[in-house]
Enzyme design. Structure first.
Site, PDB file in Angstrom:
ATOM      1  N   LYS A 111      -0.593  23.746   3.296  1.00 55.20           N
ATOM      2  CA  LYS A 111      -1.292  22.461   3.413  1.00 55.20           C
ATOM      3  C   LYS A 111      -1.938  22.392   4.776  1.00 55.20           C
ATOM      4  O   LYS A 111      -1.450  23.008   5.727  1.00 55.20           O
ATOM      5  CB  LYS A 111      -0.307  21.286   3.266  1.00 55.20           C
ATOM      6  CG  LYS A 111      -0.965  19.996   2.838  1.00 55.20           C
ATOM      7  CD  LYS A 111      -1.212  19.976   1.348  1.00 55.20           C
ATOM      8  CE  LYS A 111      -1.894  18.711   0.896  1.00 55.20           C
ATOM      9  NZ  LYS A 111      -1.867  18.589  -0.562  1.00 55.20           N
TER      10      LYS A 111
HETATM   11  P1  NAD Z   1      -8.639   9.740  -1.404  1.00 53.96           P
HETATM   12  O1  NAD Z   1      -8.905   9.778   0.043  1.00 53.96           O
HETATM   13  O2  NAD Z   1      -9.718  10.083  -2.359  1.00 53.96           O
HETATM   14  O3  NAD Z   1      -8.087   8.310  -1.831  1.00 53.96           O
HETATM   15  C1  NAD Z   1      -7.049   7.634  -1.202  1.00 53.96           C
HETATM   16  C2  NAD Z   1      -7.237   6.157  -1.514  1.00 53.96           C
HETATM   17  O4  NAD Z   1      -6.111   5.434  -1.004  1.00 53.96           O
HETATM   18  C3  NAD Z   1      -8.490   5.583  -0.852  1.00 53.96           C
HETATM   19  O5  NAD Z   1      -9.169   4.780  -1.791  1.00 53.96           O
HETATM   20  C4  NAD Z   1      -7.912   4.759   0.296  1.00 53.96           C
HETATM   21  O6  NAD Z   1      -8.737   3.665   0.651  1.00 53.96           O
HETATM   22  C5  NAD Z   1      -6.584   4.321  -0.292  1.00 53.96           C
HETATM   23  N1  NAD Z   1      -5.611   3.948   0.741  1.00 53.96           N
HETATM   24  C6  NAD Z   1      -5.415   4.518   1.945  1.00 53.96           C
HETATM   25  N2  NAD Z   1      -4.433   3.879   2.609  1.00 53.96           N
HETATM   26  C7  NAD Z   1      -4.013   2.908   1.802  1.00 53.96           C
HETATM   27  C8  NAD Z   1      -3.020   1.906   1.918  1.00 53.96           C
HETATM   28  N3  NAD Z   1      -2.291   1.785   3.018  1.00 53.96           N
HETATM   29  N4  NAD Z   1      -2.828   1.067   0.884  1.00 53.96           N
HETATM   30  C9  NAD Z   1      -3.580   1.175  -0.241  1.00 53.96           C
HETATM   31  N5  NAD Z   1      -4.535   2.096  -0.407  1.00 53.96           N
HETATM   32  C10 NAD Z   1      -4.753   2.946   0.601  1.00 53.96           C
HETATM   33  O7  NAD Z   1      -7.353  10.676  -1.620  1.00 53.96           O
HETATM   34  P2  NAD Z   1      -6.880  11.388  -2.951  1.00 53.96           P
HETATM   35  O8  NAD Z   1      -7.449  12.755  -2.965  1.00 53.96           O
HETATM   36  O9  NAD Z   1      -7.065  10.469  -4.104  1.00 53.96           O
HETATM   37  O10 NAD Z   1      -5.320  11.566  -2.627  1.00 53.96           O
HETATM   38  C11 NAD Z   1      -4.377  10.525  -2.840  1.00 53.96           C
HETATM   39  C12 NAD Z   1      -2.991  11.104  -2.930  1.00 53.96           C
HETATM   40  O11 NAD Z   1      -2.960  12.086  -3.971  1.00 53.96           O
HETATM   41  C13 NAD Z   1      -2.507  11.840  -1.676  1.00 53.96           C
HETATM   42  O12 NAD Z   1      -1.113  11.662  -1.566  1.00 53.96           O
HETATM   43  C14 NAD Z   1      -2.806  13.282  -1.984  1.00 53.96           C
HETATM   44  O13 NAD Z   1      -1.975  14.174  -1.258  1.00 53.96           O
HETATM   45  C15 NAD Z   1      -2.482  13.315  -3.461  1.00 53.96           C
HETATM   46  N6  NAD Z   1      -3.117  14.425  -4.178  1.00 53.96           N
HETATM   47  C16 NAD Z   1      -4.460  14.593  -4.212  1.00 53.96           C
HETATM   48  C17 NAD Z   1      -5.005  15.648  -4.919  1.00 53.96           C
HETATM   49  C18 NAD Z   1      -6.496  15.840  -5.073  1.00 53.96           C
HETATM   50  O14 NAD Z   1      -6.893  16.707  -5.882  1.00 53.96           O
HETATM   51  N7  NAD Z   1      -7.343  15.101  -4.409  1.00 53.96           N
HETATM   52  C19 NAD Z   1      -4.163  16.570  -5.575  1.00 53.96           C
HETATM   53  C20 NAD Z   1      -2.778  16.363  -5.526  1.00 53.96           C
HETATM   54  C21 NAD Z   1      -2.278  15.293  -4.823  1.00 53.96           C
END
Ligand code: NAD
Length: 480
Positions: A111
């Site tokens: 990561k």
């Molecule tokens: P992203 O940046 O696209 O979205 C995150 C969202 O959460 C944003 O809309 C942001 O405004 C919101 N956010 C941030 N802080 C917040 C808070 N305190 N309260 C409420 N909302 C809040 O990120 P993502 O890619 O969707 O990732 C989200 C989660 O999923 C992370 O934990 C990431 O590790 C996990 N994840 C992502 C992927 C991927 O393919 N993108 C894969 C596996 C896991």
């Protein structure tokens, strides 16, 4: 709300992952030495680099953690956020190892993270910063098609992955597999159809699979399928948006609450996910959205009454401070580490079922795996067989048409059968089929352990157990 601001006796994210891992270890019957080898993070590289922007040099701090190299390349996203730190990156890398083992993606776990607020920088500045970060990692083989393959995570997406791929290619002009150095690229830049939606799509497939097993559903006190289930989602980013959109549009679930950085919105009749997403894009938050009630303390919505809670933003949001007040009987961890180990214990005791992160959000790495294979094979999926498949199906359709004509009014083909049947599978269909199969197979491996053993009672420990046993087998095969 992260593990750092949680109550003082709350373990850090890294400790939480370790505690959950250690709960499963005795059940796997591993030697202490092998269990420790699997647990520890092999290495974390910290880099500080300067980029001249707006007339001055700005210093940025980035990390790339390699948790386990029992399989190579290692795989894991790169996160852009101001609060990225070593503990978090190591926890996320460990989860990647276990996740890849659980869904049988042939990678070790890694990561990365860059301490940055992407909103503070213009696009061309972000490109400069990303290219420089890529340079620092690639020259140490921490980005490489055969050793370490990043992907998007919080704060990054297709755009950043395209810059990373291009930068790597410039540094390795004779590497024919250069585009496999990173996944999550746009389709026109070596990506694969369906990668952007993959993690959210995987959450949908995970829930569908859960609801295919009435005895599993019964443990939550719920019944039936996803139709009409009331859902609250935290984070309408890549993962949360796609999960909420698919679950409401395709499965009839009702998205009653959405929590974002600037609070939460609520509508008992259901929110239009695309409309909310558009509003957030235009207003940089959910506040003021006309079709819902706004609450300034968004986190308070986590403890509202609903059927399914989907934390899809960041870690540690369900912790010792609110675990007792969670009312949802089912939580699916779309984010990584949203439930701390302390909260996990409380929720388990209260009978709340948690579909764990290492399974629930594995759709991303699964489709990344497909993208990596596509890049290495230099051909899009379906290109060789699609028309051959169509031609064979055409034979059957012609025979059915003859039968149709012969039987007259007694029988006829269902409308659209011909069109649907004749259409060979394109890349997107194949990706979705592969993802669905992966999510079903992994769930079945987990539930077999969940129901088959009387020394554990939760899906998370079952998931760890499946993953640990597979990683141990791989180490043993290496003679360890
Ligand atoms: P992203 O940046 O696209 O979205 C995150 C969202 O959460 C944003 O809309 C942001 O405004 C919101 N956010 C941030 N802080 C917040 C808070 N305190 N309260 C409420 N909302 C809040 O990120 P993502 O890619 O969707 O990732 C989200 C989660 O999923 C992370 O934990 C990431 O590790 C996990 N994840 C992502 C992927 C991927 O393919 N993108 C894969 C596996 C896991």
């Amino acid at each position: 709300m992260t593990s750092r601001t949680s109550p003082s006796h709350e373990p850090t994210f890294r400790e939480s992952v370790d505690i959950m891992f250690k709960r499963a270890v005795p059940l796997a019957g591993l030697s202490e030495g092998l269990a420790e080898k699997i647990r520890v993070c092999n290495s974390t590289y910290t880099v500080r680099f300067g980029v001249r922007l707006r007339g001055t040099i700005h210093t940025f701090t980035g990390y790339r953690s390699v948790h386990s190299e029992h399989m190579e390349p290692v795989k894991g996203g790169i996160r852009y956020a101001t609060n990225v730190h070593q503990d978090e990156v190591e926890a996320l890398a460990a989860l990647m190892t276990y996740k890849c083992a659980l869904v049988e993606a042939p990678f070790g776990g890694s990561k990365g993270g860059l301490r940055i607020d992407p909103d503070e920088w213009e696009e061309h500045e972000l490109e400069q910063i990303t290219r420089r970060f890529t340079y620092e990692l690639a020259k140490r083989s921490l980005i490489s098609p055969s050793q370490n393959v990043p992907a998007p995570d919080m704060g990054t997406g297709e755009r950043e992955m395209a810059w990373i791929a291009d930068q790597y290619r410039r540094m390795n002009t004779t590497d024919i597999n250069a585009s496999a150095c990173v996944t999550g690229k746009p389709a026109h830049a070596g990506g694969i159809k369906g990668r952007t939606e993959a993690t959210g799509r995987g959450v949908q497939y995970a829930l569908r699979e859960f609801f295919r097993h009435p005895e599993d559903v019964a443990t939550t006190g719920l019944s039936g399928d996803l139709d009409g289930k009331r859902i609250i989602v935290q984070g309408l980013g890549n993962v949360g948006y796609h999960a909420a959109k698919f679950l409401s549009e395709e499965d009839g679930a009702v998205i009653q609450g959405i929590i974002e950085r600037d609070g939460g919105i609520w509508n008992a009749d259901g929110l239009d996910v695309d409309d909310v997403r558009r509003w957030i894009g235009e207003h940089r938050g959910v506040a003021g959205y006309p079709e819902a009630t706004h609450v300034a303390d968004g986190a308070s919505l986590l403890t509202e009454e609903c059927d399914i809670l989907i934390p899809a933003a960041l870690e540690g949001v369900i912790n010792l401070g609110n675990a007792h007040h969670i009312k949802a009987p089912l939580i699916i961890e779309a984010a990584n580490g949203p439930v701390t180990s302390g909260a996990n214990d409380i929720l388990r005791e209260r009978g709340v079922v948690i579909i764990p992160d290492m399974y629930a959000n594995a759709g991303g790495v699964t489709v990344s795996y497909f993208e990596w294979v596509k890049n290495l094979s230099h051909i899009r999926f379906g290109r060789m067989q699609r028309r051959a498949e169509e031609a064979r199906q055409n034979l059957i359709v012609s025979e059915l048409e003859r039968l149709d004509a012969y039987l007259g009014d007694h029988w006829s083909m269902t409308p659209h059968f011909k069109q649907k049947y004749l259409q060979g599978s394109d890349e997107l269909e194949l990706v979705r089929s592969g993802l669905d199969d992966t999510m079903r197979t992994a769930y079945q491996a987990m539930r077999e352990v969940w129901h088959g053993r009387d020394d554990l009672d939760d899906l998370r420990t079952a998931a760890y157990l499946v993953a640990i046993e597979r990683i141990a087998m791989s180490y043993r095969a290496k003679g360890l």
